[in-house]
Design a protein around this motif. Structure first.
Motif, PDB file in Angstrom:
ATOM      1  N   ALA A  32       0.830  -1.205   0.000  1.00  0.00           N
ATOM      2  CA  ALA A  32       0.000   0.000   0.000  1.00  0.00           C
ATOM      3  C   ALA A  32       0.863   1.253   0.000  1.00  0.00           C
ATOM      4  CB  ALA A  32      -0.923  -0.006   1.214  1.00  0.00           C
ATOM      5  N   ALA A  33       1.938   1.231   0.772  1.00  0.00           N
ATOM      6  CA  ALA A  33       2.843   2.382   0.787  1.00  0.00           C
ATOM      7  C   ALA A  33       3.529   2.545  -0.567  1.00  0.00           C
ATOM      8  CB  ALA A  33       3.879   2.215   1.898  1.00  0.00           C
ATOM      9  N   ASN A  34       4.002   1.451  -1.130  1.00  0.00           N
ATOM     10  CA  ASN A  34       4.680   1.533  -2.426  1.00  0.00           C
ATOM     11  C   ASN A  34       3.742   1.979  -3.539  1.00  0.00           C
ATOM     12  OD1 ASN A  34       7.375   0.978  -1.809  1.00  0.00           O
ATOM     13  ND2 ASN A  34       7.010  -1.236  -1.755  1.00  0.00           N
ATOM     14  N   ALA A  35       2.449   1.693  -3.415  1.00  0.00           N
ATOM     15  CA  ALA A  35       1.485   2.180  -4.399  1.00  0.00           C
ATOM     16  C   ALA A  35       1.435   3.700  -4.391  1.00  0.00           C
ATOM     17  CB  ALA A  35       0.101   1.600  -4.117  1.00  0.00           C
ATOM     18  N   CYS A  36       1.619   4.281  -3.207  1.00  0.00           N
ATOM     19  CA  CYS A  36       1.667   5.747  -3.119  1.00  0.00           C
ATOM     20  C   CYS A  36       2.902   6.291  -3.822  1.00  0.00           C
ATOM     21  CB  CYS A  36       1.667   6.185  -1.659  1.00  0.00           C
ATOM     22  SG  CYS A  36       0.120   5.883  -0.791  1.00  0.00           S
ATOM     23  N   PHE A  37       4.032   5.640  -3.609  1.00  0.00           N
ATOM     24  CA  PHE A  37       5.259   6.114  -4.246  1.00  0.00           C
ATOM     25  C   PHE A  37       5.176   5.970  -5.772  1.00  0.00           C
ATOM     26  CE2 PHE A  37       6.817   4.672   0.031  1.00  0.00           C
ATOM     27  CZ  PHE A  37       6.907   5.959   0.547  1.00  0.00           C
ATOM     28  N   THR A  38       4.520   4.907  -6.228  1.00  0.00           N
ATOM     29  CA  THR A  38       4.307   4.745  -7.664  1.00  0.00           C
ATOM     30  C   THR A  38       3.448   5.882  -8.204  1.00  0.00           C
ATOM     31  OG1 THR A  38       4.507   2.332  -7.521  1.00  0.00           O
ATOM     32  CG2 THR A  38       3.352   3.220  -9.436  1.00  0.00           C
ATOM     33  N   ALA A  39       2.413   6.249  -7.430  1.00  0.00           N
ATOM     34  CA  ALA A  39       1.551   7.353  -7.847  1.00  0.00           C
ATOM     35  C   ALA A  39       2.304   8.680  -7.886  1.00  0.00           C
ATOM     36  CB  ALA A  39       0.355   7.460  -6.909  1.00  0.00           C
ATOM     37  N   MET A  40       3.374   8.782  -7.096  1.00  0.00           N
ATOM     38  CA  MET A  40       4.216   9.977  -7.120  1.00  0.00           C
ATOM     39  C   MET A  40       5.140   9.993  -8.334  1.00  0.00           C
ATOM     40  SD  MET A  40       5.570  10.098  -3.164  1.00  0.00           S
ATOM     41  CE  MET A  40       4.481   9.729  -1.786  1.00  0.00           C
ATOM     42  N   GLY A  41       5.177   8.866  -9.044  1.00  0.00           N
ATOM     43  CA  GLY A  41       6.078   8.742 -10.171  1.00  0.00           C
ATOM     44  C   GLY A  41       7.465   8.314  -9.773  1.00  0.00           C
ATOM     45  N   MET A  61       5.785   4.298   7.378  1.00  0.00           N
ATOM     46  CA  MET A  61       6.247   3.813   6.073  1.00  0.00           C
ATOM     47  C   MET A  61       6.438   4.966   5.105  1.00  0.00           C
ATOM     48  SD  MET A  61       4.152   0.252   5.408  1.00  0.00           S
ATOM     49  CE  MET A  61       2.520   0.987   5.617  1.00  0.00           C
ATOM     50  N   LEU A  62       5.515   5.914   5.100  1.00  0.00           N
ATOM     51  CA  LEU A  62       5.651   7.065   4.206  1.00  0.00           C
ATOM     52  C   LEU A  62       6.897   7.883   4.554  1.00  0.00           C
ATOM     53  CD1 LEU A  62       1.931   8.213   3.967  1.00  0.00           C
ATOM     54  CD2 LEU A  62       3.316   7.244   2.121  1.00  0.00           C
ATOM     55  N   ARG A  63       7.140   8.067   5.849  1.00  0.00           N
ATOM     56  CA  ARG A  63       8.338   8.829   6.249  1.00  0.00           C
ATOM     57  C   ARG A  63       9.606   8.126   5.779  1.00  0.00           C
ATOM     58  NH1 ARG A  63       5.448   9.075  11.351  1.00  0.00           N
ATOM     59  NH2 ARG A  63       4.403  11.106  11.516  1.00  0.00           N
ATOM     60  N   LEU A  64       9.661   6.820   5.968  1.00  0.00           N
ATOM     61  CA  LEU A  64      10.861   6.086   5.572  1.00  0.00           C
ATOM     62  C   LEU A  64      11.060   6.149   4.064  1.00  0.00           C
ATOM     63  CD1 LEU A  64      13.238   4.245   6.200  1.00  0.00           C
ATOM     64  CD2 LEU A  64      11.670   2.280   6.090  1.00  0.00           C
ATOM     65  N   GLY A  65      10.001   5.885   3.312  1.00  0.00           N
ATOM     66  CA  GLY A  65      10.121   5.904   1.858  1.00  0.00           C
ATOM     67  C   GLY A  65      10.469   7.282   1.328  1.00  0.00           C
ATOM     68  N   LEU A  66       9.841   8.317   1.849  1.00  0.00           N
ATOM     69  CA  LEU A  66      10.128   9.676   1.397  1.00  0.00           C
ATOM     70  C   LEU A  66      11.545  10.099   1.760  1.00  0.00           C
ATOM     71  CD1 LEU A  66       6.719  11.381   2.247  1.00  0.00           C
ATOM     72  CD2 LEU A  66       7.705  11.089  -0.035  1.00  0.00           C
ATOM     73  N   SER A  67      12.023   9.670   2.924  1.00  0.00           N
ATOM     74  CA  SER A  67      13.394  10.015   3.307  1.00  0.00           C
ATOM     75  C   SER A  67      14.402   9.397   2.348  1.00  0.00           C
ATOM     76  CB  SER A  67      13.678   9.568   4.742  1.00  0.00           C
ATOM     77  OG  SER A  67      13.725   8.160   4.846  1.00  0.00           O
ATOM     78  N   VAL A  79       3.638  13.813   4.085  1.00  0.00           N
ATOM     79  CA  VAL A  79       3.194  12.567   4.721  1.00  0.00           C
ATOM     80  C   VAL A  79       1.683  12.602   4.933  1.00  0.00           C
ATOM     81  CG1 VAL A  79       3.321  11.163   6.820  1.00  0.00           C
ATOM     82  CG2 VAL A  79       5.417  12.130   5.831  1.00  0.00           C
ATOM     83  N   ASP A  80       1.180  13.717   5.487  1.00  0.00           N
ATOM     84  CA  ASP A  80      -0.258  13.841   5.740  1.00  0.00           C
ATOM     85  C   ASP A  80      -1.062  13.799   4.452  1.00  0.00           C
ATOM     86  OD1 ASP A  80       0.233  14.039   8.444  1.00  0.00           O
ATOM     87  OD2 ASP A  80       0.151  16.227   8.486  1.00  0.00           O
TER      88      ASP A  80
END
Length: 231
Positions: A32-41, A61-67, A79-80
């Motif tokens: 689910a978190a990675n789907a967000c990152f995919t949507a970010m391109g 998870m979002l904080r870790l991936g974005l970092s 994140v929000d």
């Protein structure tokens, strides 16, 4: 009518955490978190080695991936922004890979048959916890479910734990918490109940560093372990 097992008293209650304790849900959370990152391109920055972070929730998870993607501390506003989308992705694929840990279902049934009240107290939003337990076919085994948003506070605040015990018909003074993280340990300490932490969760045997009242290595041992903690 089933007879109570010798030594089990009226009001004896076992409270379970959900993610990382009853069920391994990390793969679906990470997806689910990675789907967000995919949507970010962006590429998917989270992998199986991040399961511990997955059990700390969507924002973690979002904080870790974005970092990893940004090369520094993430903007909390970002994140929000993405957190609701993560929940939507997760809601749509909540039990693709998630499974109850080996022996967990049988152990819960054994506790019920012995006369214990059983409930769930989780920091997962209540609706998602309901959905997951139903998808796994075990919701009816638990007399109560308290989630992160059932009350204004969540674990380790003692109020959700109290409610999980009371709704199941138990007594806090005769209850045990089964969990997998420091949050669960702190919850049990806040209410004065014994706590057993599982060694098959995200931290494995390293969870012993927290010095809980007991360690649960396999679910087959749970009924005897609970009996010992409440003796």
């Amino acid at each position: 009518m089933l007879q109570k097992r010798a030594g089990v008293r009226a009001g004896d209650c076992v409270v379970f955490d959900l993610d990382g304790t009853l069920a391994d849900t990390s793969a679906d959370l990470l997806a689910a978190a990675n789907a967000c990152f995919t949507a970010m391109g962006a590429a998917c920055p989270l992998g199986a080695g991040d399961s511990l972070t997955a059990f700390h929730g969507g924002r973690a998870m979002l904080r870790l991936g974005l970092s990893r993607l940004r090369g520094g501390a993430p903007d909390e506003a970002e994140v929000d922004r993405w957190y609701p989308e993560l929940l939507e992705h997760y809601r749509g694929a909540i039990a693709v890979h998630s499974r109850m840990y080996p022996g967990a279902t049988d152990a819960v049934v054994a506790l019920r048959d012995a006369g214990y009240a059983v409930s769930v107290c989780t920091n997962k939003p209540e609706a998602l916890a309901e959905q997951l337990l139903r998808a796994l076919g075990v919701r009816d085994l638990f007399a109560a479910l308290v989630g992160a948003d059932t009350l204004p506070t969540r674990k380790p605040d003692p109020a959700p734990y109290h409610l999980a015990v009371e709704r199941a018909g138990g007594r806090v003074a005769r209850s045990v918490l089964i969990g997998d993280t420091e949050t669960d340990l702190l919850t049990a300490r806040a209410v004065g109940s014994p706590v057993a932490l599982v060694t098959f969760g995200p931290e494995g045997e390293a969870i012993a560093r927290l010095k809980p009242d007991a360690l649960l290595h396999r679910y087959e041992d749970l009924p005897a372990l609970v009996g010992g903690l409440l003796a």
